[in-house]
Every structure is written in C-alpha cells, then in structure tokens.
Design an enzyme around this catalytic site. Structure first.
Site, PDB file in Angstrom:
ATOM      1  N   ASP A 185       0.824  -1.204   0.000  1.00  0.00           N
ATOM      2  CA  ASP A 185       0.000   0.000   0.000  1.00  0.00           C
ATOM      3  C   ASP A 185       0.861   1.258   0.000  1.00  0.00           C
ATOM      4  O   ASP A 185       2.077   1.190   0.196  1.00  0.00           O
ATOM      5  CB  ASP A 185      -0.966  -0.006   1.199  1.00  0.00           C
ATOM      6  N   ASN A 191      -7.890  -2.829  14.214  1.00  0.00           N
ATOM      7  CA  ASN A 191      -9.284  -3.121  13.818  1.00  0.00           C
ATOM      8  C   ASN A 191      -9.350  -4.268  12.803  1.00  0.00           C
ATOM      9  O   ASN A 191     -10.366  -4.489  12.162  1.00  0.00           O
ATOM     10  CB  ASN A 191      -9.964  -1.878  13.239  1.00  0.00           C
ATOM     11  N   HIS A 228      -7.500  -4.504  10.063  1.00  0.00           N
ATOM     12  CA  HIS A 228      -7.192  -4.196   8.661  1.00  0.00           C
ATOM     13  C   HIS A 228      -5.877  -4.847   8.257  1.00  0.00           C
ATOM     14  O   HIS A 228      -4.969  -5.019   9.071  1.00  0.00           O
ATOM     15  CB  HIS A 228      -7.226  -2.694   8.362  1.00  0.00           C
ATOM     16  N   GLU A 282      -9.955  -1.897   5.006  1.00  0.00           N
ATOM     17  CA  GLU A 282     -10.675  -1.599   6.239  1.00  0.00           C
ATOM     18  C   GLU A 282     -11.880  -2.536   6.385  1.00  0.00           C
ATOM     19  O   GLU A 282     -12.253  -3.226   5.426  1.00  0.00           O
ATOM     20  CB  GLU A 282     -11.141  -0.131   6.190  1.00  0.00           C
TER      21      GLU A 282
HETATM   22  C1  GLP Z   1      -0.649   0.436   8.498  1.00  0.00           C
HETATM   23  C2  GLP Z   1      -0.256  -0.317   7.241  1.00  0.00           C
HETATM   24  C3  GLP Z   1      -0.499  -1.789   7.421  1.00  0.00           C
HETATM   25  C4  GLP Z   1       0.108  -2.270   8.722  1.00  0.00           C
HETATM   26  C5  GLP Z   1      -0.550  -1.574   9.862  1.00  0.00           C
HETATM   27  C6  GLP Z   1      -0.016  -2.016  11.210  1.00  0.00           C
HETATM   28  O1  GLP Z   1      -1.972   0.802   8.505  1.00  0.00           O
HETATM   29  N1  GLP Z   1      -0.938   0.132   6.089  1.00  0.00           N
HETATM   30  O2  GLP Z   1       0.057  -2.483   6.312  1.00  0.00           O
HETATM   31  O3  GLP Z   1      -0.052  -3.649   8.836  1.00  0.00           O
HETATM   32  O4  GLP Z   1      -0.316  -0.187   9.709  1.00  0.00           O
HETATM   33  O5  GLP Z   1       1.099  -1.253  11.581  1.00  0.00           O
HETATM   34  P1  GLP Z   1       2.093  -1.613  12.727  1.00  0.00           P
HETATM   35  O6  GLP Z   1       2.889  -2.766  12.251  1.00  0.00           O
HETATM   36  O7  GLP Z   1       2.950  -0.392  12.917  1.00  0.00           O
HETATM   37  O8  GLP Z   1       1.292  -1.924  13.928  1.00  0.00           O
END
Ligand code: GLP
Length: 237
Positions: free
Chosen positions: A67, A130, A132, A137
């Site tokens: 992403d 959540n 995702h 989402e």
């Molecule tokens: C963001 C990214 C996701 C990632 C998520 C969790 O929203 N787009 O790909 O998995 O954060 O982040 P973290 O690993 O910092 O908890």
C-alpha cells in the site's frame, strides 16, 4: 494457519528474516510482497544482516508493496517508499526498477503487473488493531483488487504516531485488495504487543467475517504463518 509464538519481536524478525533469505538463495528471481509499519522492521533488519553476511544478491528480486498513501511524495519521510528505502532497499543491491508501489496512476494495472511477474512468492503482512490488512478496512469486499480507500478514523489515529500531528495523516491510500493478497503463494503475518492480541484472537477464530478483514486469511489456499510474541499471546490466552 500456523501460529508461532516467539519471545520477542526481535526473535520474530530473526526467524522470518532467516527464512526469507534462505528462499532468496534458492530462488534469486523471487517476488516479495512487502509491508510497512513497525511490525516488519526487525524482519527487514535481519534480512539485511543475513544477506550482507552471506553475500546474497537482490539484483533479480522483484518487490511489490502492499500500500501507499495518496499525496505523499517519495521524499516525504512518511511515504511508504521512503520507509522501504530507509529500512531495506538501500542496503542491498536491488535494482530501482524492481520496486513497485501502488499509485493512482498504476492501480488498475497493479494486479496484472503482479501476475505478469509470476505472482507474489512471499507476502509479509502486519495487522491493524481493527483487523485491517494493508489498508483494507472493515467490510472491504473480499473480491477487491488494488484500489483507492478512504482511511477510517481508527486507522488515521493509529498511524498518527508516525506524523507530527493527526491533521498531517493522509485520508486516502491505495492498497492491494483482499483478493490480491489472497493470491500470494505464502504469507507471513507479524503481530506483536498486547494491543494486537484482540485482533489476532479474532483472526484465529477460523472463519471469515467481513467486519474483520484479516479473517479472510482463513480462506487462503496458501500457507499462512502467523508470528506473535509472548506479550501478544498473553492477551489471547
Ligand atoms: C498500516 C499499514 C499496514 C500495517 C498496519 C499495522 O496501517 N498500512 O500495512 O499492517 O499499519 O502497523 P504496525 O505494524 O505499525 O502496527
């Protein structure tokens, strides 16, 4: 889904990093699907460490990121391209043109590009609180391919920790869809810390619930390795 509980996020990074470097050695033309966020940081550190120690080349490796925010230049420190350069790409001998990030311009061809490159051999994933995955989402259609999304308040709040203020967090992003992710040939999902316990617990229930995107991994035909640390496990028990 296979669950692995390791002591710490550092150990998870070393373990997945080792597994990935072994795979790159076996197949120098491997296609990697990459995630950003804090979860894969130790994995990238370990990939760099083992690859440099063992002279593993990435000149034929292709990468597709999950992403990217809309509206951030690649020189912006919060852009995912910047993140990948700083945490992985710049240390190894990747060719610049081997990196792919979804954008408004290429999003309708992104899945086709992945397919044409032979498909994603290994996809690294984090998980949002959540549920995702990437920026899919709750209630994202499971058949969705790479597309543009409006980020939820919850995700904007979670991700604001990387920005000076919440108002700087972009409200839109381009993301691989759940369908794109489910086409991967193997998935490594990393979740650490107790704020991920509930999300992991829900994902491990074993069924698909559209309100919880990560649960779609229960429908994956490929192997899904879920790596969590003790702290995350404590909250699940
Ligand atoms: C963001 C990214 C996701 C990632 C998520 C969790 O929203 N787009 O790909 O998995 O954060 O982040 P973290 O690993 O910092 O908890």
């Amino acid at each position: 889904m296979e669950l692995y509980v390791l002591r710490s996020k550092e150990e998870i990074g070393l373990e997945i990093g080792r597994r990935i470097v072994e795979r790159v050695k076996q197949n120098p033309y491997i296609v990697l699907g990459l995630a950003t966020g804090s979860s894969p940081l130790f994995t990238y550190e370990a990939i760099v460490k083992y690859s440099l120690a063992e002279y593993v080349s990435y000149k034929n490796v292709t990468t597709f990121n999950l992403d990217e925010y809309v509206g951030l230049e690649e020189t912006n420190k919060q852009s995912y391209r910047y993140f990948m350069n700083e945490n992985l790409f710049k240390y190894l001998d990747f060719k610049k043109e081997s990196h792919h990030f979804p954008s408004i311009e290429n999003m309708s061809n992104y899945d086709e590009e992945i397919k044409n490159s032979g498909g994603i051999d290994i996809q690294i994933l984090g998980i949002g609180s959540n549920g995702h995955i990437a920026f899919n989402e709750p209630f994202t259609n499971i058949d969705e391919k790479t597309h543009i999304v409006e980020l939820t308040e919850n995700t904007i709040k979670d991700n604001s920790r990387f920005f000076k203020s919440i108002s700087e967090v972009p409200t839109k992003a381009i993301t691989m869809g759940l369908n794109t992710i489910l086409q991967s040939k193997e998935i490594f999902l990393i979740a650490t810390g107790k704020n991920k316990s509930m999300a992991v617990k829900k994902m491990l229930e074993g069924k698909y619930d559209p309100s919880f995107p990560a649960s779609c991994l229960n429908l994956a035909k490929c192997k899904v390795h879920v790596y969590i640390d003790d702290e995350c496990y404590e909250g699940i028990k």
